[in-house]
Design an enzyme around this catalytic site. Structure first.
Site, short mmCIF file in Angstrom:
data_model
loop_
_atom_site.label_atom_id
_atom_site.label_comp_id
_atom_site.label_asym_id
_atom_site.label_seq_id
_atom_site.Cartn_x
_atom_site.Cartn_y
_atom_site.Cartn_z
CE1 TYR A 124 22.51 51.13 -2.51
CE2 TYR A 124 21.20 52.89 -3.79
CZ TYR A 124 21.75 51.54 -3.53
OH TYR A 124 21.40 50.66 -4.52
CG ASP A 248 17.85 50.57 -5.63
OD1 ASP A 248 16.98 50.54 -6.20
OD2 ASP A 248 18.99 50.91 -5.89
#
Ligand code: NAD
Length: 354
Positions: A124, A248
């Site tokens: 990310y 996530d």
């Protein structure tokens, strides 16, 4: 003195659930000075960025924010405003509780989990090389030189950095969270058998710090095995400590174990700033229809109240949410009801007053 809080309604269902949460928090009587900042799809169209610098500046001023979801166009090369915000404010820890609630249909009765997700690194971090770009060819040539291995020339790359600094602070945060919240056990998820150096580093720092925490039970588990065990026996888990991507994914899985995304609240915390937001996204499929479940946003608001030191009111909001769920008379379609977002906010507000 009133608490200064930035409110970012976001887009999609964001403005609907943000209005509901603001109404509930205002009904507590806690003095909050809201400063509303727009971010998301409409701002992107107007200003060429979904997250203008002034939004970050305002959060830096208030130090705390309540945020609705922001849409990220898929596969367009546009970076997620959510990821950017977490990185710009160094909100390195996402805290996402999932607990079985009375009156909410689910397979399990006694889930009480908290996902602690590293929020700034991993794939990310945004180090990406698109197919066909000159820098992608350069990277490929360099990797071929280092690895002595052929990499297909029609490849794109996403790079996964995990640092000692990043891993150590989230691991220490998780142990501190366990201590200060009366929790028992940390389960660290990884895939260090395949990603030996990035996940391997995360794992070895987890084990190193665990050795210095005699009062906290610690285990580690490969992420695929952890996923399977979570759906079979979630009640045995307590605090899950995860690098960014796994965090996530498993946040949504854990939300699904206890009633779905309409209920799942979260906090993004750093040393200086805190941004509270639901786990769910902008839900374009139901946006504008007034049927989004506002409880995830309201519960994120309760986490914000606790962060501001308003412990009694945080607990009162949580109790009011539980009463509404228990009674089952007012609920949005995601929980099998036919009520509107506003009906749910009304019901929570009514219970707060009772
Ligand atoms: P989503 O969470 O928006 O929706 C997934 C499903 O859950 C949909 O069917 C939706 O209707 C339902 N849902 C979500 N929240 C709900 C609520 N409060 N009440 C009732 N139903 C609800 O996930 P998605 O569709 O994958 O993502 C949509 C957009 O949101 C994407 O652009 C994504 O990048 C973005 N997103 C933003 C955030 C954030 O702002 N932090 C988080 C996740 C996704």
């Amino acid at each position: 003195m009133a608490h200064l809080v930035t409110l970012i309604p976001g887009d999609g269902i964001g403005p609907e659930v943000a209005a509901a949460a603001r109404r509930v928090l205002d009904a507590t009587g806690v003095a909050i000075d809201w400063v509303v900042e727009e971010a998301g799809a409409a701002v992107l169209e107007r200003e060429g960025t979904p997250l203008p610098e002034r939004v970050l500046e305002q959060i830096r001023r208030s130090r705390v924010a309540l945020k609705g979801p922001i849409t990220t166009p898929v596969g367009t090369g546009f970076r997620s405003a959510n990821v950017e915000l977490r990185q710009a404010l160094d909100l390195f820890a996402a805290v996402r509780p999932s607990r079985s609630l009375p009156g909410v249909p689910g397979r399990y009765l006694d889930v009480d989990l908290v996902v602690i997700r590293e929020n700034t690194e991993d794939v990310y971090q945004g180090i990406e090389y698109p197919l066909g770009a000159p820098e992608t060819a350069e990277l490929r040539a360099e990797l071929r030189r280092l690895e002595l291995e052929e990499i297909r020339d029609d490849s794109a790359f996403s790079v996964k950095p995990i640092s000692v600094t990043g891993a150590r602070r989230i691991v220490r945060f998780a142990f501190e969270f366990v201590r200060s919240n009366g929790r028992r056990r940390v389960t660290l998820g990884h895939k260090a058998n395949i990603m030996r150096f990035s996940d391997g580093l995360f794992l070895s720092i987890g084990r190193f710090e665990a050795d210095r925490q005699p009062n906290v039970r610690f285990e580690d588990m490969e992420i695929d095995q952890l996923s399977m065990r979570l759906v079979r026996d979630p009640e045995r888990f307590d605090v899950l400590l995860l690098p960014n991507l796994y965090g996530d994914i498993l946040s949504d899985l854990c939300a699904g174990l206890v009633g779905g995304l309409g209920l799942a609240a979260g906090a993004n915390l750093g040393w200086e700033y805190a941004v509270f937001e639901p786990v769910h996204g902008s839900a374009p499929d139901i946006a504008g229809r007034g049927i989004a479940n506002p409880l995830a946003m309201i519960r994120s608001g309760a986490m914000l109240l606790r962060h501001l030191g308003e412990h009694e009111w945080a607990a009162a909001v949580e109790r009011a949410v539980e009463r509404v769920l228990e009674e089952a008379a007012v609920r949005t379609p995601d929980l099998g009801g036919a009520s509107s977002t506003e009906d749910v906010a009304d019901a929570v507000t009514k219970h707060l007053a009772s």
